[in-house]
Design an enzyme around this catalytic site. Structure first.
Site, PDB file in Angstrom:
ATOM      1  N   HIS A 133       7.569  -7.581  -3.761  1.00  0.00           N
ATOM      2  CA  HIS A 133       6.250  -7.993  -4.260  1.00  0.00           C
ATOM      3  C   HIS A 133       6.339  -9.324  -5.026  1.00  0.00           C
ATOM      4  O   HIS A 133       6.683  -9.324  -6.203  1.00  0.00           O
ATOM      5  CB  HIS A 133       5.682  -6.918  -5.192  1.00  0.00           C
ATOM      6  CG  HIS A 133       5.250  -5.691  -4.472  1.00  0.00           C
ATOM      7  ND1 HIS A 133       3.971  -5.520  -3.987  1.00  0.00           N
ATOM      8  CD2 HIS A 133       5.933  -4.576  -4.129  1.00  0.00           C
ATOM      9  CE1 HIS A 133       3.878  -4.347  -3.385  1.00  0.00           C
ATOM     10  NE2 HIS A 133       5.051  -3.741  -3.453  1.00  0.00           N
TER      11      HIS A 133
ATOM     12  N   CYS B  34       5.385  -6.002   1.606  1.00  0.00           N
ATOM     13  CA  CYS B  34       5.772  -4.586   1.531  1.00  0.00           C
ATOM     14  C   CYS B  34       5.122  -3.779   2.669  1.00  0.00           C
ATOM     15  O   CYS B  34       5.471  -3.975   3.816  1.00  0.00           O
ATOM     16  CB  CYS B  34       5.434  -4.042   0.144  1.00  0.00           C
ATOM     17  SG  CYS B  34       6.280  -2.509  -0.195  1.00  0.00           S
ATOM     18  N   TYR B  35       4.166  -2.921   2.382  1.00  0.00           N
ATOM     19  CA  TYR B  35       3.514  -2.213   3.485  1.00  0.00           C
ATOM     20  C   TYR B  35       2.939  -3.225   4.478  1.00  0.00           C
ATOM     21  O   TYR B  35       2.937  -2.985   5.693  1.00  0.00           O
ATOM     22  CB  TYR B  35       2.413  -1.292   2.961  1.00  0.00           C
ATOM     23  CG  TYR B  35       1.663  -0.565   4.069  1.00  0.00           C
ATOM     24  CD1 TYR B  35       2.226   0.536   4.699  1.00  0.00           C
ATOM     25  CD2 TYR B  35       0.412  -1.013   4.502  1.00  0.00           C
ATOM     26  CE1 TYR B  35       1.567   1.188   5.730  1.00  0.00           C
ATOM     27  CE2 TYR B  35      -0.261  -0.363   5.531  1.00  0.00           C
ATOM     28  CZ  TYR B  35       0.326   0.740   6.146  1.00  0.00           C
ATOM     29  OH  TYR B  35      -0.333   1.374   7.170  1.00  0.00           O
TER      30      TYR B  35
ATOM     31  N   GLY C 202       0.831  -1.209   0.000  1.00  0.00           N
ATOM     32  CA  GLY C 202       0.000   0.000   0.000  1.00  0.00           C
ATOM     33  C   GLY C 202       0.855   1.245   0.000  1.00  0.00           C
ATOM     34  O   GLY C 202       2.054   1.179   0.309  1.00  0.00           O
TER      35      GLY C 202
ATOM     36  N   SER D 238     -25.779 -10.172 -25.151  1.00  0.00           N
ATOM     37  CA  SER D 238     -25.178  -9.313 -26.180  1.00  0.00           C
ATOM     38  C   SER D 238     -24.358 -10.113 -27.177  1.00  0.00           C
ATOM     39  O   SER D 238     -23.972  -9.612 -28.218  1.00  0.00           O
ATOM     40  CB  SER D 238     -24.259  -8.291 -25.507  1.00  0.00           C
ATOM     41  OG  SER D 238     -23.142  -8.963 -24.935  1.00  0.00           O
ATOM     42  N   GLY D 239     -24.091 -11.367 -26.822  1.00  0.00           N
ATOM     43  CA  GLY D 239     -23.191 -12.144 -27.668  1.00  0.00           C
ATOM     44  C   GLY D 239     -21.760 -12.057 -27.171  1.00  0.00           C
ATOM     45  O   GLY D 239     -20.885 -12.750 -27.656  1.00  0.00           O
ATOM     46  N   GLY D 240     -21.520 -11.202 -26.166  1.00  0.00           N
ATOM     47  CA  GLY D 240     -20.186 -11.121 -25.556  1.00  0.00           C
ATOM     48  C   GLY D 240     -19.972 -12.322 -24.627  1.00  0.00           C
ATOM     49  O   GLY D 240     -20.925 -13.031 -24.278  1.00  0.00           O
ATOM     50  N   VAL D 241     -18.728 -12.534 -24.237  1.00  0.00           N
ATOM     51  CA  VAL D 241     -18.404 -13.725 -23.455  1.00  0.00           C
ATOM     52  C   VAL D 241     -19.118 -13.721 -22.096  1.00  0.00           C
ATOM     53  O   VAL D 241     -19.702 -14.727 -21.681  1.00  0.00           O
ATOM     54  CB  VAL D 241     -16.873 -13.837 -23.244  1.00  0.00           C
ATOM     55  CG1 VAL D 241     -16.533 -15.000 -22.334  1.00  0.00           C
ATOM     56  CG2 VAL D 241     -16.175 -14.009 -24.582  1.00  0.00           C
ATOM     57  N   ASP D 242     -19.112 -12.571 -21.413  1.00  0.00           N
ATOM     58  CA  ASP D 242     -19.657 -12.552 -20.045  1.00  0.00           C
ATOM     59  C   ASP D 242     -21.164 -12.837 -20.021  1.00  0.00           C
ATOM     60  O   ASP D 242     -21.622 -13.700 -19.269  1.00  0.00           O
ATOM     61  CB  ASP D 242     -19.376 -11.204 -19.373  1.00  0.00           C
ATOM     62  CG  ASP D 242     -17.897 -10.867 -19.382  1.00  0.00           C
ATOM     63  OD1 ASP D 242     -17.092 -11.798 -19.530  1.00  0.00           O
ATOM     64  OD2 ASP D 242     -17.549  -9.682 -19.252  1.00  0.00           O
TER      65      ASP D 242
ATOM     66  N   SER E  22     -22.896 -14.253 -22.235  1.00  0.00           N
ATOM     67  CA  SER E  22     -23.171 -15.586 -22.779  1.00  0.00           C
ATOM     68  C   SER E  22     -22.934 -16.670 -21.732  1.00  0.00           C
ATOM     69  O   SER E  22     -23.753 -17.580 -21.561  1.00  0.00           O
ATOM     70  CB  SER E  22     -22.271 -15.871 -23.988  1.00  0.00           C
ATOM     71  OG  SER E  22     -22.492 -14.912 -24.979  1.00  0.00           O
TER      72      SER E  22
ATOM     73  N   LYS F 155     -11.789 -12.574 -15.518  1.00  0.00           N
ATOM     74  CA  LYS F 155     -12.130 -12.828 -16.925  1.00  0.00           C
ATOM     75  C   LYS F 155     -11.651 -14.199 -17.418  1.00  0.00           C
ATOM     76  O   LYS F 155     -12.394 -14.912 -18.083  1.00  0.00           O
ATOM     77  CB  LYS F 155     -11.499 -11.729 -17.790  1.00  0.00           C
ATOM     78  CG  LYS F 155     -11.917 -11.779 -19.240  1.00  0.00           C
ATOM     79  CD  LYS F 155     -13.213 -11.045 -19.422  1.00  0.00           C
ATOM     80  CE  LYS F 155     -13.675 -11.084 -20.863  1.00  0.00           C
ATOM     81  NZ  LYS F 155     -14.921 -10.341 -21.021  1.00  0.00           N
TER      82      LYS F 155
ATOM     83  N   GLU G 177       3.989 -11.025  -6.173  1.00  0.00           N
ATOM     84  CA  GLU G 177       2.877 -11.221  -7.117  1.00  0.00           C
ATOM     85  C   GLU G 177       3.150 -10.657  -8.505  1.00  0.00           C
ATOM     86  O   GLU G 177       2.443 -10.965  -9.449  1.00  0.00           O
ATOM     87  CB  GLU G 177       1.582 -10.607  -6.560  1.00  0.00           C
ATOM     88  CG  GLU G 177       1.591  -9.104  -6.360  1.00  0.00           C
ATOM     89  CD  GLU G 177       2.235  -8.686  -5.036  1.00  0.00           C
ATOM     90  OE1 GLU G 177       2.922  -9.512  -4.421  1.00  0.00           O
ATOM     91  OE2 GLU G 177       2.059  -7.519  -4.634  1.00  0.00           O
TER      92      GLU G 177
END
Ligand code: XMP
Length: 520
Positions: free
Chosen positions: A177, A86-87, A59, A230-234, A236, A376, A179
């Site tokens: 870090h 870290c922090y 942070g 909408s036909g988008g992945v999410d 759908s 995602k 990550e």
């Protein structure tokens, strides 16, 4: 907080830019984790959450600042492993009786090398591939005296307490870090940490599917759900999952605004009707949308008209099916995290992440959001698990307002037809050259300008178009894709030969910022 049968890891967020990456690393290890801002983590919260392990994020604060972010002291009495980054390390030392000093002259940012301490530590097994390991540092203050029980297990030239631990309590604290990408072997530290905490690694999309189905059933009961597909992945993946849970109680509405790409509506509607047998209304409202857009060239006005009509149309079809009790949305975890951001309010930079914003309030329906805990790539994995074809799951994002924002100036049917053809050739080229998956998003914009050309023996006076292709991680920043000249030349020739109405092709090499990905 979610109901889940999995062991949970709690990430306490102290405001680092990279807290989400910690969660990503853990999810990759099939460990269920949640990020919560430090000020939401109370004693009662901890008792209810019952984490199997805790991570303190980094942070921007200093433990010396007034009101510096701190965890509740009870976290140290849970008897579970804790990792401070870290922090998070400074906080741990500060709380447990060590010392932190201000970073005058000792601030460290960037690549550093941590050398092995004299003593072995289980947590570090397999981490030091060499005598020293590359890490990423980014800190102002630093630890100057350890809390009782802690020892040093790794040092760097500027961080004598780079790796510290109290092995008896399984408390670990690092100045760097693990990550981030620049700590190449960082995953090992997370792997060892979760192993040591006893996680089974049972957070898989296979298991998630069954749980999510059960949860949707519990939430919806015998109610009716409506979903804007909408036909988008999410949207759908959300629709297919909900359909698996409640079958015919779900109705999807695919609003066709006449601004879709070539053959797109047929493909989307066909796939969901035939392959999934999903109750789907194909709302062909292209006349309505294109009619209202006639003569409009201001980008914001276009967006407002499309957004407003979308809601009207959706409501019309919801009424037609006799109303619904729930509205399904494909909200993802990053949207959820951002809405409880460290600063206590929604981040100013997020953009509306779906095309039905405004619907819930107006329609007074409860939300079903089965993807709220997923990133995602987990949604993609779940989509595969549910049998959606790879070619569909890997599709580039497509904006809600569709081709309207790729047609600067006035939108006409003739221009849209030309645009659809040019876009289809361009995408075909990209696929043929095996570049589709390397590119975040690629499309053609038809420009509001006609130019003179010569074809055969004749003069042409046709539209110019711009090709766009960008690489990006999240759409927030982007770079243009470095096609070869051969590719660009071949594509331009194909478009001009195959698409009547276009006689000039340009390639947009603007990055974001300062540009945006779309042209409007
Ligand atoms: P910009 O043009 O803002 O786009 O750099 C960033 C990403 O967002 C997509 N985009 C939208 N998606 N509704 C959407 O669902 C919208 O109104 C919208 N506007 C932009 C864009 O395609 C890119 O992926």
């Amino acid at each position: 907080m979610k109901q889940t049968s999995h062991d949970r890891l709690l990430i306490i967020d102290f405001g680092s830019q990279v807290t989400q990456l910690i969660a990503r690393r853990l999810r990759e290890l099939n460990v269920y984790c949640e990020i919560h801002p430090f000020n939401a983590v109370t004693d009662a919260f901890l008792a209810e959450f019952a984490p199997r392990a805790v991570i303190f994020s980094g942070g921007p604060s200093s433990v010396f600042a007034e009101g510096a972010p701190m965890p509740p002291m009870s976290v140290f009495d849970l008897g579970v492993p804790i990792l401070g980054i870290c922090y998070g390390q400074q906080v741990m030392m500060h709380c447990l009786g060590g010392k932190v000093e201000r970073g005058h002259g000792t601030a460290e940012f960037g690549r550093a090398y941590v050398s092995k301490g004299a003593k072995p530590l289980d947590w570090l097994n397999g981490w030091f591939l060499e005598e020293r390991e590359q890490v990423w540092m980014s800190h102002g203050d630093h630890v100057s005296a350890l809390a009782p029980g802690f020892e040093v297990f790794g040092t760097s030239p500027h961080a004598p307490f780079a790796i510290t631990a109290d092995p008896a309590r399984n408390f670990f604290a690092v100045q760097f870090h693990p990550e981030v990408h620049h700590t190449p072997n960082g995953k090992t530290l997370y792997q060892n940490f979760v192993k040591l905490a006893g996680f089974k690694g049972d957070w898989t999309m296979d298991a998630y599917r069954d749980e999510a189905v059960q949860r949707i059933r519990d939430q919806v009961g015998d109610g009716k759900v409506i979903c804007a597909l909408s036909g988008g992945v999410d949207s759908s993946v959300a629709a297919v999952l909900i359909h698996e849970a409640i079958g015919e109680q779900l109705t999807c509405v695919y609003v066709d605004h006449g601004l879709m790409r070539k053959a797109e509506s047929e493909q989307v509607v066909g796939m969901f009707r035939e392959h999934y047998n999903l109750p789907l209304i194909h709302a062909d409202e292209s006349e309505l949308f294109l009619g209202k857009l006639e003569g409009v060239s201001d980008p914001e006005t276009k967006r407002k008209i499309i957004g407003g009509l979308f809601i009207d149309v959706f409501e019309k079809y919801a009424k037609q099916i006799g109303g619904a009790d729930f509205l399904a949305q494909g909200t993802l975890y990053p949207d959820v995290i951002e809405s409880v951001s460290f600063s206590g309010g929604p981040s100013v930079t997020i953009k509306s992440h779906h095309n039905v914003g405004g619907l819930p309030e107006r329609m007074n329906m409860q939300l079903v959001e089965p993807l709220r805990e997923l990133f995602k790539d987990e949604v993609r994995a779940l989509g595969r698990e549910l049998g959606l074809p790879d070619s569909f799951i890997g599709r580039h994002p497509f904006p809600g307002p569709g081709l309207a924002i790729r047609c600067p100036g006035e939108i006409t049917r003739a221009k849209l037809d030309i645009l659809r053809e040019a876009d289809a050739v361009y995408i075909d080229q990209i696929r043929k050259h095996g570049l589709y998956d390397e590119i975040w998003q690629a499309f053609v914009a038809i420009l509001p300008v006609r130019t003179v050309g010569v074809m055969g023996d004749g003069r042409t006076y046709d539209f110019a178009c711009a090709l766009r292709a960008v690489t990006s991680v999240d759409g927030m920043t982007a770079d243009y894709y470095p096609f070869t000249h051969e590719f660009l030349g071949e594509t331009a020739t194909r478009i001009i030969n195959e698409v009547p109405g276009i006689n000039r092709v340009t390639y947009d090499i603007t990055s974001k910022p300062p540009g945006t990905i779309e042209w409007e």
